[in-house]
Design a protein around this motif. Structure first.
Motif, short mmCIF file in Angstrom:
data_model
loop_
_atom_site.label_atom_id
_atom_site.label_comp_id
_atom_site.label_asym_id
_atom_site.label_seq_id
_atom_site.Cartn_x
_atom_site.Cartn_y
_atom_site.Cartn_z
N ILE A 186 5.92 3.39 8.52
CA ILE A 186 5.19 3.09 7.33
C ILE A 186 5.94 1.94 6.68
CG2 ILE A 186 4.78 5.60 6.78
CD1 ILE A 186 7.30 5.86 5.15
N ILE A 218 6.81 4.26 -2.57
CA ILE A 218 7.86 5.13 -2.10
C ILE A 218 8.33 5.93 -3.52
CG2 ILE A 218 10.16 5.71 -1.20
CD1 ILE A 218 7.98 5.19 0.77
N TYR A 263 -1.77 4.10 12.46
CA TYR A 263 -0.10 3.53 12.03
C TYR A 263 0.26 2.79 13.39
CZ TYR A 263 0.01 6.72 8.13
OH TYR A 263 -0.31 7.47 6.98
N ASP A 294 0.78 -1.17 -0.03
CA ASP A 294 -0.06 -0.05 -0.01
C ASP A 294 1.04 1.35 0.07
OD1 ASP A 294 -2.39 -1.50 -0.22
OD2 ASP A 294 -2.89 -1.02 1.99
N ASP A 295 1.98 1.17 0.28
CA ASP A 295 2.89 2.40 0.34
C ASP A 295 3.80 2.27 -0.85
OD1 ASP A 295 2.79 3.82 2.83
OD2 ASP A 295 3.14 1.82 3.73
N ARG A 319 5.84 9.84 -0.70
CA ARG A 319 5.31 8.82 -0.24
C ARG A 319 3.84 8.78 -0.53
NH1 ARG A 319 1.60 7.69 4.51
NH2 ARG A 319 1.33 5.42 4.47
N TYR A 320 2.98 7.65 -1.12
CA TYR A 320 1.70 7.78 -1.47
C TYR A 320 1.37 6.46 -0.71
CZ TYR A 320 3.85 10.60 -5.05
OH TYR A 320 4.66 11.20 -5.82
N ASP A 321 -0.06 6.53 -0.22
CA ASP A 321 -0.59 5.44 0.43
C ASP A 321 -1.78 5.15 -0.54
OD1 ASP A 321 -2.16 3.77 1.91
OD2 ASP A 321 -2.70 5.07 3.34
N ASP A 337 -5.39 9.47 -1.62
CA ASP A 337 -4.11 9.30 -1.91
C ASP A 337 -3.75 8.50 -3.25
OD1 ASP A 337 -2.40 10.86 -0.74
OD2 ASP A 337 -1.21 9.10 0.43
#
Ligand code: G1P
Length: 300
Positions: free
Chosen positions: A209, A139, A174, A136-137, A261-263, A269
């Motif tokens: 993250i 970078i 988180y 899901d992350d 960073r995009y979730d 996002d």
């Protein structure tokens, strides 16, 4: 550096989640396959691992994840058609994902949490330190994080988490770390971790993250970790035990990330990631930026 710390070569990517936030798109398609511009989200993550030198990738999957295996495999029929058409650039795009890395798969069976997913990797990883990348992350490749985390592990031993300073109102989403400074600006020592704390219990606004470099001692700890938040076996809880007892497998450090960073597990996002990455693409960017400018000024 001693030989007891060989360079990390293995990456583990947990990919068994149901992707309920993206229903109905994820009813029959794994969330990892949702496109970010024209590449599935998971391919960015595998590319990131490979760029950091980790070309042995284990995906921890579950039911309905066959498209992941197909995506990273050859597609001879499609390749044949593109070859006959003389469409070399698309052929290269198709072959890119199957040539990237050696990818292995293991199935999680029961969805018992991230800690349990990581434990499923134990037989493949063995007695080496390894990286975990959560799909899901995303970078940004221009802001390398994993390389810095691997360097940090080489320097201090133990395990390394990626930390991001977030708005205190977001901390409950988180894992959250209690930290002490080190001599390096972007590295902190982690003295404790709490999974998704209530605001009053949060030790800081440093959020974990989805990148980890872990000492294999984490497996032994995970084997005896009881279900925690949400009734799931939490990786955060195992790391908390390592942070409190460095004798088990070295200390825990955090690399404080300040890049992009995009979730992609969050719909807003996810859309922002697509717009940004599309704007920056050489082929699509110029036209798309023109359109976006006029859309924003004339229609919003
Ligand atoms: C997981 C971890 C959490 C971490 C987060 C990062 O949570 O349990 O500690 O902060 O990933 O994305 P999830 O988002 O899977 O609920």
């Amino acid at each position: 550096m001693s030989d007891s710390r060989p360079r990390i070569s293995k990456a583990v990517i947990p990919a068994a989640g149901l992707g309920t936030r993206f229903l109905p798109a994820t009813k029959a398609t794994p969330k990892e396959m949702l496109p970010v511009v024209d590449k599935p989200a998971i391919q960015y993550v595998v590319e990131e691992a490979v760029t950091a030198g980790l070309s042995d990738v284990l995906m921890v999957t579950g039911r309905n994840k066959r498209p992941l295996e197909d995506h990273f495999d050859r597609n001879h029929e499609l390749e044949e058609v593109l070859l006959r058409k003389g469409d070399g650039s698309r052929l290269a795009r198709v072959q890119e994902s199957s040539d990237l890395a050696t990818i292995h798969y293991v199935r999680q069976g029961d969805p018992r949490g991230l800690g349990h997913a990581v434990l499923c990797a134990a037989p493949h990883v063995g007695d080496q330190s390894f990286a975990v990348l959560l799909g899901d992350d995303l970078i940004d490749p221009r802001d390398p994080l994993l390389e810095r985390m691997i360097e940090t592990r080489e320097r201090y031993g133990g395990s390394v988490v990626a930390l991001l300073e977030v708005d205190p109102a977001q901390v409950h989403l988180y894992g959250c770390a209690a930290v002490r400074p080190t001599a390096e600006d972007d590295v902190v020592e982690v003295s404790g971790l709490v999974e998704k704390p209530e605001p009053a219990e949060a030790p800081s606004n440093y959020a974990v993250i989805g990148r980890y470099v872990l000492d294999p001692a984490v497996f032994e700890v995970l084997r005896r970790t009881e279900p925690g938040r949400g009734g799931e076996i939490q990786l955060t809880d195992a790391l908390q035990e390592l942070a409190r007892n460095p004798a088990l497998g070295g200390p825990v450090h955090g690399v404080v990330f300040q890049g992009r960073r995009y979730d992609t597990g969050d719909r807003g996002d996810y859309l922002r990631a697509i717009v940004r990455l599309a704007c920056e693409r050489e082929d699509l960017g110029p036209d798309f930026r023109d359109w976006l400018r006029s859309y924003v000024t004339e229609e919003l």
